[in-house]
Design an enzyme around this catalytic site. Sequence first.
Site, PDB file in Angstrom:
ATOM      1  N   TYR A 194      49.351 126.298  82.256  1.00 35.94           N
ATOM      2  CA  TYR A 194      48.498 126.498  83.441  1.00 35.94           C
ATOM      3  C   TYR A 194      47.167 127.135  83.046  1.00 35.94           C
ATOM      4  O   TYR A 194      46.122 126.803  83.594  1.00 35.94           O
ATOM      5  CB  TYR A 194      49.205 127.384  84.473  1.00 35.94           C
ATOM      6  CG  TYR A 194      50.317 126.687  85.217  1.00 35.94           C
ATOM      7  CD1 TYR A 194      50.068 126.048  86.421  1.00 35.94           C
ATOM      8  CD2 TYR A 194      51.611 126.666  84.715  1.00 35.94           C
ATOM      9  CE1 TYR A 194      51.081 125.398  87.111  1.00 35.94           C
ATOM     10  CE2 TYR A 194      52.636 126.024  85.395  1.00 35.94           C
ATOM     11  CZ  TYR A 194      52.369 125.392  86.596  1.00 35.94           C
ATOM     12  OH  TYR A 194      53.371 124.748  87.265  1.00 35.94           O
ATOM     13  N   LYS A 218      54.766 118.533  84.391  1.00 34.35           N
ATOM     14  CA  LYS A 218      54.173 119.193  83.240  1.00 34.35           C
ATOM     15  C   LYS A 218      55.238 119.987  82.519  1.00 34.35           C
ATOM     16  O   LYS A 218      56.203 120.397  83.184  1.00 34.35           O
ATOM     17  CB  LYS A 218      52.980 120.083  83.625  1.00 34.35           C
ATOM     18  CG  LYS A 218      53.162 120.994  84.841  1.00 34.35           C
ATOM     19  CD  LYS A 218      54.321 121.950  84.923  1.00 34.35           C
ATOM     20  CE  LYS A 218      54.423 123.012  83.882  1.00 34.35           C
ATOM     21  NZ  LYS A 218      55.634 123.915  84.132  1.00 34.35           N
TER      22      LYS A 218
END
Length: 369
Positions: free
Chosen positions: A220, A136
């Site tokens: 996140y 990510k």
Amino acid sequence: MSETTRRDFLTAGAGIAVGAAAMAVAPHLAFGDEAQKRVGFAIVGLGRFGAGQLLRSMPECKVAKPVALVSGHRDKANALAAKYGVDPKAIYSYENFDSIKDNPEIDVVYVVLPNSMHAEYTIRAANAGKHVMCEKPMAVNVAECQQMIDACRKNKRLLSIGYRLRYEPYNMKAIEICRSNQYGQLRAIQSVNAFNITPNEWRTDKTLSGGGPLMDLGIYCINAFRYLSGEEPTHVSAQTFQPKDDPRFVNTDGQMTFTLKFPSGVLASGETSYMHHSVGKYEIETERAFIASEPSFAYGGLKLHIRSRDGEQDVQLPNINQFATEMDAFAKCVLTGQQPLTSGEEGLADMKVMMKLYEAAESGKIVAV
Ligand code: NAD
């Protein structure tokens, strides 16, 4: 039964037992044979995360195993290959990376490079016939994410994004609480993810990172809003701060606040920063409970506290090796042909939201997603 005969027998058996799924399995990965049930990973980028967390966790994997390394630093790669039992012949550079196609031991390429290199190496890996895990954020814009999904689809390869927390017990418990309505309907979530960044990091070079702390840390919070609610936001707003006198932030912002509105009425708000002390947390309000998690995004030591009309409790769950767990989860997908939970579409969905947040910050308006 000799090893070879046993392997051939089991390979043939697997073909009968699982039909089409077995066709997606490399010939050296036979079902039913513990010694053979391993999926070979090539780690691309041997930095703090690639070497320091992923490779280091490989000995704890039950299905994934390291079979190749890709690095610009031969000495570092040699030392890591010796440490983790990788054949030195399976060390590649960025220049000869495409020759991984000739190495049948490599089933999965795990891309652990600076963000702007994710799309290129994912697409090259898929074109070399390999399944791909990519860290990510999936890439640095929506178009790149779509190209990565298309390349994997065209080559009939699986694609997974390194959202390790989707396989982690405390976060899975929080999802269960939010989505089961056991404390009534979910109403609101607040989340922060931040650390105080050191100077001269690629993370604050927009060419390599694609943006400020949102791309690395705020993602996140965005991912958590989406996995806790199980919904996609309809509208977002945001503000950024880029200090003029801080040499760390020449072409990226230093911090950002954001709000997201979901179709059910859930309102989520968050903050991400490279300018203050480390914190990674979320707080959840449902009709009948307040649920707090801090730390919620760390590699270990996660916590979850529930306060409701029934009283208060600290949830106790095992702290697992998140990296071994996520790599094994994808390795199992490779063996079975199943789509991963953390597919490329998940990475794309986060990227769409993040790009809308930058648009909102720039325009000062509420933006439809
Ligand atoms: P890092 O700087 O420690 O490592 C990056 C690696 O890429 C190094 O080995 C470096 O040599 C190599 N590299 C190749 N070309 C480069 C270039 N042009 N500039 C800089 N480095 C180059 O970074 P990291 O912390 O390991 O992060 C790598 C990726 O992993 C990022 O996408 C990051 O978001 C992701 N990450 C994920 C988690 C997680 O918990 N899932 C945690 C940390 C990092």
